[in-house]
Design an enzyme around this catalytic site. Structure first.
Site, PDB file in Angstrom:
ATOM      1  N   LYS A 115       0.803  -1.218   0.000  1.00  0.00           N
ATOM      2  CA  LYS A 115       0.000   0.000   0.000  1.00  0.00           C
ATOM      3  C   LYS A 115       0.839   1.273   0.000  1.00  0.00           C
ATOM      4  O   LYS A 115       0.370   2.330  -0.418  1.00  0.00           O
ATOM      5  CB  LYS A 115      -0.951   0.001   1.202  1.00  0.00           C
TER       6      LYS A 115
ATOM      7  N   LYS B 219     -13.658 -10.230  -7.152  1.00  0.00           N
ATOM      8  CA  LYS B 219     -14.625 -10.390  -6.072  1.00  0.00           C
ATOM      9  C   LYS B 219     -15.554  -9.177  -6.002  1.00  0.00           C
ATOM     10  O   LYS B 219     -15.145  -8.065  -6.307  1.00  0.00           O
ATOM     11  CB  LYS B 219     -13.909 -10.531  -4.723  1.00  0.00           C
TER      12      LYS B 219
ATOM     13  N   LYS C 186     -17.131  -4.031  -1.304  1.00  0.00           N
ATOM     14  CA  LYS C 186     -17.866  -2.876  -0.800  1.00  0.00           C
ATOM     15  C   LYS C 186     -17.168  -1.562  -1.118  1.00  0.00           C
ATOM     16  O   LYS C 186     -17.766  -0.497  -1.010  1.00  0.00           O
ATOM     17  CB  LYS C 186     -18.112  -2.996   0.705  1.00  0.00           C
TER      18      LYS C 186
END
Length: 321
Positions: A108, A189, A192
């Site tokens: 990240k 996938k 959200k």
């Protein structure tokens, strides 16, 4: 033994979260299992504070509406003082090298300017989440296993250096749940936090929204429904969703539908009925902020009380108090 599971309010809870985790937590969770909304984990990168606050309340309401006992849930930031103190103690136990070699931090932070220090220390906060509650098992995917191993290493080091305070946690792979893919792109996938929401069914979507999204789902061509995950991933995704909602087997369900249209209608109705009680319960709780606040304060009090003796003992043994 206490099992601890968390969900981060990075976006609205979607069908995959419900079928793959939350529904199972409600149905199979033991009397000592704990579930929390990890809103502080959502602060490690740029975020909208008002949206984070709103999503945290929404997720708390949804966990309860899904059937998880209110005494088993809490919101992470409601015990920020306790977690902050324990995180500092654990940071004084953790080396820089241990934190810096976490795979998620490396991935990240790669190529980013102004990376927040919290992204580096986040695994120590996660260790505090686990150790404060005395969790013995932490169900996580492979991407979080390394963080649980760090929590275990810190617990072992603290206990060996200062005195026996912390339960030794271990990472466990959760039971295989429904593998729900994005309706518009079945190679990924359902998420959200997806930027494009056209292929994502959210638990709070209205029935008409769910029907529209499923009717537009990718079906890979062909003439009849066939369950073939390798060659027909879009169709396989719809069949697996239907199987998860109805308890059937996808390869058997495929034989019951003469056309894609008939299958999509069946999937839409099954999803709507699966999500209806959760959506209605969540909406009702959100419409009663006084009740939700009462549940939230009670959960925070129980979470703080569960960890009080561990925190005070750790602080005393390391030289505080």
């Amino acid at each position: 033994m206490i099992r601890l599971s968390g969900i981060t309010p990075s976006g609205h809870i979607q069908l995959g979260n419900h079928l793959g985790a939350i529904r199972r937590w409600a149905a199979e969770g033991g009397p000592e299992d704990l579930y929390f909304v990890s809103d502080m984990h959502g602060m490690t990168t740029t975020h909208n504070p008002a949206r984070l606050r709103s999503l945290a309340a929404e997720q708390l309401a949804m966990l309860i509406a899904s059937g998880i006992a209110p005494e088993r849930v809490f919101v992470q930031s409601d015990i920020a003082r306790e977690l902050g103190a324990l995180t500092w103690i654990l940071e004084c136990t953790c080396s820089y090298g241990e934190a810096a070699r976490m795979i998620q931090f490396k991935e990240k932070s790669k190529g980013q300017a102004g990376v927040r220090l919290s992204l580096l220390t986040y695994p120590v906060l996660m260790a505090a989440d686990i150790l404060l509650q005395g969790a013995g098992e932490v169900p996580v995917g492979e991407d979080q296993r390394q963080h649980v191993e760090l929590a275990r290493a810190l617990a072992k080091r603290f206990n060996g250096t200062y005195g026996d305070v912390f339960t030794m946690p271990k990472a466990v792979l959760p039971p295989s749940g429904a593998r729900v893919k994005d309706l518009a792109d079945p190679t990924r996938k359902m998420s959200k936090s997806a930027r494009d929401e056209v292929g994502v069914v959210f638990v709070l979507d209205e029935p008409d929204q769910i029907r529209r999204k499923i009717r537009r789902a990718v079906t890979d061509g062909g003439t009849r429904p066939v369950f073939s995950p390798e060659t027909r991933p879009g169709m396989a995704n719809l069949l697996e969703i239907l199987a998860a909602c109805t308890g059937g087997k996808p390869e058997v369900l495929a034989e019951h539908f003469p056309s894609y249209g008939a299958l999509k209608e069946a999937v839409a109705e099954a999803v709507i009925e699966e999500l209806r009680p959760v959506r209605e319960g969540t909406v009702a709780l959100l419409a009663d902020p006084a009740e939700l606040d009462r549940v939230r304060k009670a959960g925070a009090a129980r979470a703080a009380e569960r960890g009080e003796h561990r925190l005070s003992s750790a602080l005393r043994l390391i030289g505080g108090n």
